[in-house]
Write a protein that holds these residues in place. Structure first.
Motif, short mmCIF file in Angstrom:
data_model
loop_
_atom_site.label_atom_id
_atom_site.label_comp_id
_atom_site.label_asym_id
_atom_site.label_seq_id
_atom_site.Cartn_x
_atom_site.Cartn_y
_atom_site.Cartn_z
N GLY A 104 0.79 -1.23 0.00
CA GLY A 104 0.00 0.00 0.00
C GLY A 104 0.82 1.27 0.00
N THR A 105 2.12 1.17 0.03
CA THR A 105 2.96 2.38 0.06
C THR A 105 3.51 2.68 -1.32
OG1 THR A 105 4.95 1.13 0.62
CG2 THR A 105 3.65 1.97 2.45
N VAL A 106 3.71 3.97 -1.57
CA VAL A 106 4.23 4.42 -2.86
C VAL A 106 5.36 5.40 -2.60
CG1 VAL A 106 3.68 5.67 -4.98
CG2 VAL A 106 1.95 4.21 -3.91
N ALA A 107 6.44 5.25 -3.32
CA ALA A 107 7.56 6.19 -3.21
C ALA A 107 7.28 7.37 -4.12
CB ALA A 107 8.86 5.50 -3.58
N SER A 108 7.24 8.57 -3.55
CA SER A 108 6.93 9.77 -4.33
C SER A 108 8.16 10.35 -5.02
CB SER A 108 6.32 10.84 -3.43
OG SER A 108 7.28 11.29 -2.49
N GLY A 109 9.31 9.93 -4.59
CA GLY A 109 10.53 10.48 -5.16
C GLY A 109 10.99 11.75 -4.46
N GLN A 110 10.21 12.25 -3.50
CA GLN A 110 10.58 13.45 -2.76
C GLN A 110 11.06 13.07 -1.37
OE1 GLN A 110 6.96 15.84 -2.93
NE2 GLN A 110 8.11 17.31 -4.15
N LYS A 111 12.08 13.77 -0.93
CA LYS A 111 12.58 13.55 0.42
C LYS A 111 11.69 14.32 1.40
CE LYS A 111 16.61 13.97 3.32
NZ LYS A 111 18.00 14.34 3.47
N THR A 112 11.26 13.64 2.46
CA THR A 112 10.41 14.27 3.47
C THR A 112 11.24 14.49 4.72
OG1 THR A 112 8.51 13.06 2.59
CG2 THR A 112 8.26 14.03 4.77
N THR A 113 11.24 15.73 5.20
CA THR A 113 11.99 16.07 6.40
C THR A 113 11.05 16.12 7.60
OG1 THR A 113 11.68 18.44 6.17
CG2 THR A 113 13.58 17.47 5.03
N GLU A 114 11.62 16.21 8.78
CA GLU A 114 10.81 16.35 9.99
C GLU A 114 10.00 17.65 9.94
OE1 GLU A 114 12.91 15.82 13.67
OE2 GLU A 114 13.91 14.01 12.94
N ASP A 115 10.60 18.70 9.38
CA ASP A 115 9.87 19.98 9.25
C ASP A 115 8.65 19.83 8.35
OD1 ASP A 115 11.60 21.33 10.94
OD2 ASP A 115 12.91 22.01 9.31
N ASP A 116 8.80 19.07 7.26
CA ASP A 116 7.65 18.82 6.38
C ASP A 116 6.53 18.11 7.13
OD1 ASP A 116 9.06 19.88 4.20
OD2 ASP A 116 9.84 17.91 3.60
N ILE A 117 6.90 17.12 7.91
CA ILE A 117 5.91 16.36 8.67
C ILE A 117 5.24 17.28 9.70
CG2 ILE A 117 5.58 14.47 10.31
CD1 ILE A 117 7.92 13.06 8.81
N ASP A 118 6.05 18.09 10.40
CA ASP A 118 5.48 19.03 11.38
C ASP A 118 4.50 19.99 10.72
OD1 ASP A 118 6.90 17.89 13.43
OD2 ASP A 118 8.46 19.44 13.50
N ASP A 119 4.85 20.50 9.52
CA ASP A 119 3.96 21.41 8.81
C ASP A 119 2.65 20.74 8.46
OD1 ASP A 119 5.73 23.51 8.93
OD2 ASP A 119 6.53 23.20 6.91
N ILE A 120 2.71 19.50 8.04
CA ILE A 120 1.49 18.77 7.67
C ILE A 120 0.63 18.50 8.89
CG2 ILE A 120 0.61 16.56 6.81
CD1 ILE A 120 3.12 16.55 4.92
N ILE A 121 1.25 18.08 9.97
CA ILE A 121 0.49 17.72 11.17
C ILE A 121 0.00 18.95 11.92
CG2 ILE A 121 0.65 16.62 13.44
CD1 ILE A 121 2.51 14.57 12.18
N TYR A 122 0.88 19.90 12.14
CA TYR A 122 0.56 21.04 13.00
C TYR A 122 0.17 22.32 12.25
CZ TYR A 122 2.81 17.87 16.26
OH TYR A 122 3.15 16.78 16.98
N GLY A 123 0.40 22.32 10.95
CA GLY A 123 0.01 23.48 10.14
C GLY A 123 0.98 24.60 10.15
#
Length: 91
Positions: free
Chosen positions: A72-91
């Protein structure tokens, strides 16, 4: 203060066989209480292992479960950082 412990016949039989094997291989007579104390002390030193033994599933999982998870997982080809994850979760 000694307390009795209930166990099924198979467990009792295995404890007795262990007691006999200890006597045979070491020449020392040990009580079942001494064996249980040693087992509990050893288990207390590796609590995580004992706790994990009571879980419904163990890690690592078998190959089929591992493959099903990754299907069920797909590689998007983009590197995801902790900051990216924080932005998505916390806005």
């Amino acid at each position: 203060m000694a307390t009795s412990v209930k166990m099924d016949e198979e467990t009792k039989s295995r404890l007795e066989r262990l007691q006999a094997e200890i006597r045979l291989k070491t020449g020392k007579q040990v009580t079942q209480q001494e064996i249980l104390e040693r087992l509990v002390n050893d288990a207390a030193e590796s609590k995580a292992e004992v706790i994990d033994s009571f879980r419904d599933s163990q890690v690592p999982v078998d190959d089929d479960a591992h493959e099903a998870f990754h299907d069920g997982t797909v590689a998007s080809g983009q590197k995801t950082t902790e900051d990216d994850i924080d932005d998505i979760i916390y806005g």
